[in-house]
Design an enzyme around this catalytic site. Structure first.
Site, PDB file in Angstrom:
ATOM      1  N   ARG A  81       0.821  -1.207   0.000  1.00 25.78           N
ATOM      2  CA  ARG A  81       0.000   0.000   0.000  1.00 25.78           C
ATOM      3  C   ARG A  81       0.857   1.260   0.000  1.00 25.78           C
ATOM      4  O   ARG A  81       0.537   2.248   0.660  1.00 25.78           O
ATOM      5  CB  ARG A  81      -0.951   0.010   1.213  1.00 25.78           C
ATOM      6  CG  ARG A  81      -1.927  -1.141   1.246  1.00 25.78           C
ATOM      7  CD  ARG A  81      -2.899  -1.078   0.075  1.00 25.78           C
ATOM      8  NE  ARG A  81      -3.830  -2.206   0.079  1.00 25.78           N
ATOM      9  CZ  ARG A  81      -4.712  -2.441  -0.879  1.00 25.78           C
ATOM     10  NH1 ARG A  81      -4.771  -1.630  -1.929  1.00 25.78           N
ATOM     11  NH2 ARG A  81      -5.522  -3.472  -0.823  1.00 25.78           N
ATOM     12  N   ASP A  83       3.161   3.339  -2.980  1.00 26.46           N
ATOM     13  CA  ASP A  83       3.639   3.333  -4.360  1.00 26.46           C
ATOM     14  C   ASP A  83       5.139   3.585  -4.468  1.00 26.46           C
ATOM     15  O   ASP A  83       5.828   2.968  -5.290  1.00 26.46           O
ATOM     16  CB  ASP A  83       2.857   4.336  -5.211  1.00 26.46           C
ATOM     17  CG  ASP A  83       2.911   5.766  -4.677  1.00 26.46           C
ATOM     18  OD1 ASP A  83       3.355   5.958  -3.537  1.00 26.46           O
ATOM     19  OD2 ASP A  83       2.475   6.688  -5.406  1.00 26.46           O
ATOM     20  N   HIS A 155     -23.112  46.199 -23.564  1.00 27.80           N
ATOM     21  CA  HIS A 155     -24.334  45.569 -23.044  1.00 27.80           C
ATOM     22  C   HIS A 155     -24.945  44.604 -24.081  1.00 27.80           C
ATOM     23  O   HIS A 155     -26.134  44.303 -24.031  1.00 27.80           O
ATOM     24  CB  HIS A 155     -25.376  46.605 -22.632  1.00 27.80           C
ATOM     25  CG  HIS A 155     -24.824  47.712 -21.786  1.00 27.80           C
ATOM     26  ND1 HIS A 155     -24.689  47.610 -20.418  1.00 27.80           N
ATOM     27  CD2 HIS A 155     -24.326  48.933 -22.120  1.00 27.80           C
ATOM     28  CE1 HIS A 155     -24.149  48.718 -19.946  1.00 27.80           C
ATOM     29  NE2 HIS A 155     -23.914  49.540 -20.960  1.00 27.80           N
ATOM     30  N   SER A 285     -24.662  19.248 -38.022  1.00 22.19           N
ATOM     31  CA  SER A 285     -25.767  18.680 -37.260  1.00 22.19           C
ATOM     32  C   SER A 285     -26.194  17.368 -37.896  1.00 22.19           C
ATOM     33  O   SER A 285     -26.238  17.246 -39.119  1.00 22.19           O
ATOM     34  CB  SER A 285     -26.953  19.656 -37.232  1.00 22.19           C
ATOM     35  OG  SER A 285     -28.121  19.018 -36.743  1.00 22.19           O
ATOM     36  N   ARG A 334      -2.874  14.391  -8.140  1.00 21.99           N
ATOM     37  CA  ARG A 334      -2.690  13.439  -9.248  1.00 21.99           C
ATOM     38  C   ARG A 334      -3.697  13.690 -10.354  1.00 21.99           C
ATOM     39  O   ARG A 334      -3.453  13.370 -11.520  1.00 21.99           O
ATOM     40  CB  ARG A 334      -2.829  12.007  -8.755  1.00 21.99           C
ATOM     41  CG  ARG A 334      -1.709  11.525  -7.862  1.00 21.99           C
ATOM     42  CD  ARG A 334      -1.970  10.107  -7.395  1.00 21.99           C
ATOM     43  NE  ARG A 334      -1.037   9.716  -6.357  1.00 21.99           N
ATOM     44  CZ  ARG A 334      -0.253   8.642  -6.417  1.00 21.99           C
ATOM     45  NH1 ARG A 334      -0.285   7.870  -7.485  1.00 21.99           N
ATOM     46  NH2 ARG A 334       0.542   8.343  -5.415  1.00 21.99           N
TER      47      ARG A 334
END
Length: 481
Positions: A81, A83, A155, A285, A334
């Protein structure tokens, strides 16, 4: 099991460039760990620790992992357990003369954190020339269309005219900010170096029998071997996660720029004034065969949104660290570090593809100007009448009435804007009937926009791109999908 039967992130499987996907691959990650262990052993040997030439040679010969190496490490990690220790074990299997000295004095973050800093550096080195290339191409576009008048919008309502080239400069200026931010993030990167379990270098001080100078020299040698100019003088077990936040913030800010540009292009495509490239056999489309959807710009907005939001993850991860470190940063980093770089890389590929083939429709742009310019030109008419002796208040009132009448024809009956015809027929404006058309020339409404484009490109853009001159590419990025 086939790769088609398990989930893969679209960032790597669908969109990313080969070189960026490889940078964050397991093969590159664990090879870099092995390289870091080799550099540590080389420096320790140079400083007098009993490490054999055979050990160094075996480590050098097995930097690249085989499928068997991955299998051995996976099996060991399943048992332990852990790495890092799994890969220490796997490396020792193929370099038995070094098995006893791999990772000597180091903590897990020696390889994990230093490797991440290497990836941050290399990732930015990949991105920066691509960003410079996009800016260069868009600058050429801006100069080409510096004089082409177009409706400006405030706007999202028609406002004073600008030019197509000037609008492009708004995008370029924001991209220059991104170039500055990413360059600064790249140049600020340091190396974690050789710091030990809580950053005190206690383990290395023990190895070198209390010799502080040798510990400092070890840190310097490994930092130099890794290609960094300096190592952070203060770390905990990890380098500060503030550095991740700093880098990802710069990338996230670029993600917002990509959204901004993509949004403008989508609106321009809807008004048929400008379009992104559309390939000969491209389908817009599945149902509506006539459509030319702005799918590149839409993808740019989608991925830009993802990248912008990663800044929050990085800040939360930094602020959640307790004292010398907690492991709740590991899993999310990660995900977030590769994701931020892959996404930025994809966005730059899309931007490059789009700006290399932007299509402008001057006739449509001119038609839209003609629809709105009569209203915008009224100030010119008023000022000209005043110059000829008329009352400004009287001129304003007549224009107001005629404008409302013309507006009603457009909005209520769907007719063309006939304000100019009304002005040409109204007795009040007889003194300027012969000047109306010249007062309506769009070029007289764009101010210094053309000059601003030239000055901006020749000064700010040219200066900013000078360091990247040799790396700017003339090729067009191909999109994977």
């Amino acid at each position: 099991m086939s790769s088609n039967n398990i989930y893969q992130t679209p960032l790597s499987s669908r969109y990313a460039s080969k070189e960026m996907a490889e940078l964050f691959s397991p093969a590159m990650r664990f090879r870099t760990w092995r390289q870091l262990w080799l550099w540590l052993a080389m420096a320790e040997k140079q400083l007098g620790l009993p490490i054999s030439d055979e050990a160094i040679a075996q480590m050098e010969a097995h930097l690249d992992l085989t499928d068997e190496d991955f299998a051995v490490a996976a099996e060991e990690e399943k048992r332990r357990r852990h790495d890092v220790m799994a890969h220490v074990h796997a490396f020792g299997q193929v370099a038995p003369a070094a098995a006893g000295i791999i990772h000597w004095g180091a903590t897990s973050c020696y390889c994990t954190d230093n490797a991440d800093l290497i990836f941050l550096q290399k990732g930015l080195d990949m991105l920066l020339p691509k960003l410079a290339t996009v800016i260069d191409k868009l600058s050429k576009f801006a100069v080409e269309y510096k004089d082409l008048a177009t409706l400006g919008y405030t706007h999202y309502q028609p406002a004073q005219l600008t030019t197509v080239g000037k609008r492009a400069c708004l995008w370029i200026q924001d991209l220059l900010f991104d170039l500055r931010n990413l360059t600064r993030a790249r140049n600020d990167l340091g190396f974690r170096g050789v710091k030990g379990t809580t950053g005190t270098q206690a383990s290395f001080l023990a190895i070198f029998n209390g010799d502080h100078d040798k510990v400092q020299e070890l840190d310097r040698l490994v930092t130099k071997l890794a290609g960094f100019e300096y190592a952070y003088p203060i770390t905990s077990q990890t380098y500060s996660r503030k550095i991740d936040a700093d880098t990802i913030n710069a990338l996230s800010s670029f993600g917002a720029t990509a959204q901004r540009i993509g949004g403008d292009l989508r609106h321009l495509a809807a008004s048929k004034e400008m379009e992104e490239p559309f390939e000969k056999d491209q389908i817009g489309s599945s149902a509506m065969a006539y459509k030319r959807n702005p799918m590149r710009s839409e993808r740019m907005c989608s991925l830009g949104r993802h990248l912008s939001n990663l800044a929050k993850d990085a800040l939360d991860t930094y602020s959640a660290q307790w004292f010398e470190r907690t492991l709740d940063d590991s899993a999310i980093r990660r995900i977030d570090i590769p994701s931020s770089f892959l996404t930025a890389d994809i966005l730059l590929r899309i931007l490059d593809n789009v700006v290399s083939g932007l299509v402008v429709y001057p006739a449509v742009i001119n038609r839209r100007i003609k629809e709105e310019l009569p209203f915008m030109a009224t100030e010119n008419f008023i000022m000209r009448m005043v110059a000829l002796g008329a009352s400004r208040q009287d001129a304003h009132e007549v224009i107001r009435v005629l404008s409302h009448e013309a507006s009603a024809e457009v909005k209520m009956k769907g007719k063309d804007n006939d304000l100019i015809e009304r002005i040409k027929k109204h007795e009040f404006f007889r003194p300027i009937w012969g000047e109306v058309d010249s007062l309506m020339d769009p070029k007289t409404f764009v101010g210094r926009a053309p000059e601003q484009v030239v000055q901006f490109v020749e000064k700010e853009v040219k200066e900013a791109l000078a360091p990247w001159k040799e790396k700017i590419s003339g090729e067009v990025s191909e999109l994977n999908v």
